[in-house]
Every structure is written in C-alpha cells, then in structure tokens.
Design a protein around this motif. Sequence first.
Motif, short mmCIF file in Angstrom:
data_model
loop_
_atom_site.label_atom_id
_atom_site.label_comp_id
_atom_site.label_asym_id
_atom_site.label_seq_id
_atom_site.Cartn_x
_atom_site.Cartn_y
_atom_site.Cartn_z
N UNK A 1 1.07 -1.02 0.55
CA UNK A 1 0.12 -0.04 0.10
C UNK A 1 1.05 1.16 0.07
N UNK A 2 1.93 1.04 0.60
CA UNK A 2 3.05 2.48 0.65
C UNK A 2 3.80 2.64 -0.34
N UNK A 3 3.94 1.06 -0.88
CA UNK A 3 4.67 1.53 -2.63
C UNK A 3 3.62 2.56 -3.47
N UNK A 4 2.82 2.11 -3.95
CA UNK A 4 1.65 2.12 -4.01
C UNK A 4 1.48 4.06 -3.70
N UNK A 5 1.25 4.20 -2.82
CA UNK A 5 0.91 5.63 -2.58
C UNK A 5 1.64 6.38 -3.02
N UNK A 6 3.35 5.78 -2.83
CA UNK A 6 4.46 6.54 -3.32
C UNK A 6 4.83 6.51 -4.94
N UNK A 7 4.52 5.81 -4.98
CA UNK A 7 3.63 5.26 -7.00
C UNK A 7 3.29 6.37 -7.74
N UNK A 8 1.95 6.66 -7.13
CA UNK A 8 0.96 7.66 -7.67
C UNK A 8 1.64 8.80 -7.54
N UNK A 9 2.12 9.33 -6.86
CA UNK A 9 3.03 10.72 -6.23
C UNK A 9 3.86 11.21 -7.63
#
Length: 248
Positions: free
Chosen positions: A165-173
């Motif tokens: 979940x953290x990885x995906x949040x970072x990728x969306x940024x």
Amino acid sequence: MSAHNLHSVVIAGIQLDISGPETEVALVLVHGSLDRKAGMALIAREAQKSCAVIRYDRRGYGTSRQHAGPFTVQANIDDLSEIVGDRKVVIFGHSFGGHMALGVASKLPHQVVGVSTYESPLSWMSWWSQNSAGAAAVQQAPEHAAEAFMIRLIGQKRWDELPQKTKEARRREGPALTGELSDLRKECPWNLESITCPVVVGVGERAQGHHRRGAEWLANNLPNADLSIIAGAGHGAHVSHAKDVYRQ
C-alpha cells in the motif's frame, strides 16, 4: 497534537494543519520531494510548545495528491505565498521545500522574518551530482520515478520491505516528483539579492558531497546566511534529529 489546539483550514485548495498557541510569528514547515506533512511531525511537536505551527502536504502529495498541477517550483512558491498571506512567519524547508522558503522570502520580504533550509538541492548547477536520487527519478517515466527515487535514498532492501500500500501511494506521486524536480534543474527559482532576512543553511555531518557543497554555496552567497552543521545527521535529519534541526 490535540493538546495543542490542532485545527485545519483550507487555503488555495490545500489543507493546512495549524497547532500551538496563537503567536505574532508563525513557523511554517515545508516538506521535500516524495515526503509529506507527516514528516514534519517531530519538529512541529517541539515548536508548537511555544508558537503557532503550520504544516501542509504540497501539491501532488498526501492529502493534496489529487491536485491537478502544474507541478512546478513556481506553482509551489505561489501556494506557499497564499498560505503565508499577511502573517509574519519563519519558514523551514527540507530539501526541495527549501526553495519554497527562499522563493517566498524573495517574494514577501515583509512577511518572512527568517528562513531555515536543510540540504536543498542546487540541481541547476553544472556541478550538481548526476547520481543523486533526483537525477535517478527524472530519468524515469512518472510511474517508475518514485520507486527509483526511494531506492536511491533508502536502498533496495528497505524498499522491498515496505507495505505494498505504501509503495503504491508513492508511485502515484510520481507526476509531482518528476514535474518539480525536472523544473528545478532549469534555473535558480528565486532572486538571490532580494532575500534579506536571516537564513540558516542546514546540512548534516553525514551529508553527501554535493549537498555539503550546495549548503556552503548558499551560506556564502545569500546576503544574510549562516551555515549550521547537524552532528551525526544525514539527509533525513528532520526525522532523525528533529530537535537539533528545530534549534538550529
């Protein structure tokens, strides 16, 4: 934080968290690339004992991730200018956030009574490292940029250990990350001579060579600046050495 009158307001479409007592001069904390206001929580905890503290997620990050952009340096400076308004403030900017602080000090000299930066990248300089986390990010497509940036900062092993979940949040940024870092590489985003307030230029004792050189350049070239070296600190001093950063 609730014990310190935490409340939120929205300015320029960005949610601000304001804590601490009402004071004549507020402290504004501005996070760097691929970070968010939560990264400033430990500094806020120290500062809000004695002054009003303002934190926010810059456009493209955290609670401001849905911002439509543009993700440029000037747009971020404009956001912070609106947030400052007619307040008197001291602004602390970590890494990329330091350029927001310096830009607003140049633009609103009567409101900004002091600035503190920490390892802000001078990536438009010809000597700036081409092997930095920022350089790694701008060489990637936005959907891959955040991962490249984080791996350069924290290493492959720690990235792999992060929750999905953290990885995906970072990728969306990624769009905000690549937009602002690419823009910063073009030119200096503020006027050197017009920044007349006192500036503390922070750098960690464990800083990489280009960050140390950048901090020394700022301290030597800004009209009213002093260099502050945080003992034992690396680039993440706002978290690992929050009390020292606040006191600098």
